[in-house]
Motif scaffolding. Structure first.
Motif, PDB file in Angstrom:
ATOM      1  N   SER A 125       4.330   2.666   1.334  1.00 21.21           N
ATOM      2  CA  SER A 125       3.130   1.870   1.714  1.00 21.21           C
ATOM      3  C   SER A 125       3.588   0.485   2.477  1.00 21.21           C
ATOM      4  O   SER A 125       2.672   0.108   3.077  1.00 21.21           O
ATOM      5  CB  SER A 125       2.589   1.363   0.459  1.00 21.21           C
ATOM      6  OG  SER A 125       3.368   0.794  -0.529  1.00 21.21           O
ATOM      7  N   VAL A 166       2.256   8.664  -0.001  1.00 21.65           N
ATOM      8  CA  VAL A 166       1.755   7.706   0.858  1.00 21.65           C
ATOM      9  C   VAL A 166       1.980   6.074   0.378  1.00 21.65           C
ATOM     10  O   VAL A 166       2.500   5.354   0.859  1.00 21.65           O
ATOM     11  CB  VAL A 166       0.235   7.858   1.206  1.00 21.65           C
ATOM     12  CG1 VAL A 166      -0.372   6.549   1.996  1.00 21.65           C
ATOM     13  CG2 VAL A 166      -0.107   9.067   2.001  1.00 21.65           C
ATOM     14  N   ASP A 180      -1.999  10.599  -3.559  1.00 21.69           N
ATOM     15  CA  ASP A 180      -1.605   9.413  -2.815  1.00 21.69           C
ATOM     16  C   ASP A 180      -0.113   9.042  -2.962  1.00 21.69           C
ATOM     17  O   ASP A 180       0.083   7.957  -2.395  1.00 21.69           O
ATOM     18  CB  ASP A 180      -2.626   8.285  -3.050  1.00 21.69           C
ATOM     19  CG  ASP A 180      -3.910   8.422  -2.302  1.00 21.69           C
ATOM     20  OD1 ASP A 180      -4.144   9.273  -1.644  1.00 21.69           O
ATOM     21  OD2 ASP A 180      -4.672   7.658  -2.732  1.00 21.69           O
TER      22      ASP A 180
END
Length: 405
Positions: A304, A300, A297
């Motif tokens: 964010s 991402v 993650d």
């Protein structure tokens, strides 16, 4: 269903199928799945579980999110349905009961939905979770830094008190609470009465309250002087980010399917009362799974702001105090090992990331290998499922994009 939606769903299920085949290859342990498992038969079962899940999940989501249009509801179902049903079906590969597999999928689907809503700033869901904890888990404490404990409902209350937005619409809070209550109502149907309370504490209440603590820490980081933040909160971040994984509870929910067919299996509370099993799940596996999730993650999370919320991620914020606290959480006191891990985090490249992942693969392999023989004799089914959950978590190193629509 619109033919275009049917085609997109088929594409996603095909992509999930490829990922599940990777899970079944057991890259971490090599023996987590039976060699005789038929992927074709599994794929047919997964399709049936998905259909049953959608039929059950749709009315809960409609009732819980009354402000959404039908098209938005269907989009949520497409996002959550395949991934949730694939996970449950692939871990519980020996279970053929489609209805019970769909029940487990609904429980996890509701948890993932609530977590996503709260991450996106939905205070109505935060308020509903707080009400759920006060009603059904008023005495639950979750682990915090330095072996301290925090009252789970108090954690959610803190998030509500810190919010700068106005109080959510009470009618929307009521709707969210009804959806959450559906989770509580499913647990007794899934398990024996003596197991249902354990499942409410973990993963349901534990997952949602640790997630709240993480959001609060992430927001505090944004407004704090960084050295002061890490001095004060590195251990807190480790405790809550790792605690939010809830491996023990996740495995316990799936284990309830096996205990339903084999009542002679030990109760969930008996399994988790074993210190070696609890240490494996709560320390080693949770920590490794957090690494697997965060490495996938990190891109991402790095951007964010585009999602409307910010998440601390150890790969994006590898402060020396955080890394040292993380390594000590899994029992690593060797300063040389900690320093090598720090260098790999600081590199911020694929090679460093791969070494960190491999380090934590070794952590969980070592933890499983060191379990006393009596653990396998008493809790062999639970530990088998734990290994499969680890394999599923390892696939998260690919990132959520691999499962995107």
């Amino acid at each position: 269903m619109d033919p275009r939606l049917t085609s997109r769903l088929a594409t996603l299920m095909t992509k999930l199928g490829r990922l599940i085949e990777r899970v079944w290859q057991s890259p971490v342990f090599g023996d987590s799945y039976p060699s005789t498992a038929s992927y074709r038969a599994f794929a047919e079962k997964m399709h049936d579980v998905h259909s049953c899940f959608i039929d059950r999940f749709r009315p809960i989501v409609r009732d819980g999110l009354p402000e959404l249009e039908s098209a938005q509801i269907e989009r949520l179902l497409r996002q959550l349905g395949p991934k949730t049903t694939a996970f449950c079906s692939s871990v519980a590969v020996e279970i053929e009961d489609v209805e019970r597999l769909a029940t487990v999928s609904v429980i996890f689907g509701l948890l993932f939905l609530c977590d996503s809503l709260m991450d996106g700033g939905d205070l109505a869901t935060v308020a509903a979770v707080h009400r759920l904890l006060e009603a059904h888990a008023p005495d639950l404490y979750i682990p915090a830094a330095n072996n301290a404990k925090r009252l789970a409902s108090f954690v959610l209350r803190g998030e509500l008190d810190a919010a700068k937005a106005r109080s959510p619409d009470p009618a929307i809070v009521d709707a969210r609470f009804r959806a959450l209550t559906a989770t509580v109502g499913l647990l007794p149907r899934l398990s024996y009465p003596e197991d249902a309370r354990v499942l409410l504490d973990s993963p349901v209440a534990g997952f949602l309250s640790h997630g709240s603590a993480m959001r609060q820490l992430s927001q505090r980081y944004l407004v704090s002087e960084k050295d002061a933040f890490w001095d004060a909160h590195a251990d807190d971040l480790v405790a809550h980010s790792i605690g939010s994984i809830q491996t023990a509870g996740t495995v316990a929910v799936v284990y309830s399917l096996y205990r339903g067919e084999r009542p002679e299996l030990p109760m969930i509370e008996q399994v988790l009362a074993n210190p070696a099993v609890a240490h494996l799940c709560d320390r080693l596996v949770d920590a490794a799974a957090r690494i697997f999730d965060d490495v996938g993650d990190q891109d991402v999370d790095r951007s964010s702001g585009s999602r409307g919320w910010f998440d601390l991620n150890i790969f994006n914020h590898p402060d020396r105090r955080l890394v040292a606290s993380y390594m000590r959480f899994v029992g690593t006191e060797d300063e040389g090992v900690i320093a090598r891990a720090q260098r790999d985090f600081d590199l911020d490249d694929r090679a460093g990331d791969e070494r960190i992942v491999e380090l934590f693969v070794d952590v969980v392999r070592g933890g499983v290998a060191q379990l006393p023989a009596e653990c396998w004799q008493h809790a062999g089914v639970f530990l088998m499922l734990c290994k499969r959950v680890i394999e599923s978590g390892y696939v998260n190193t690919l990132g959520d994009a691999a499962l995107g629509e």
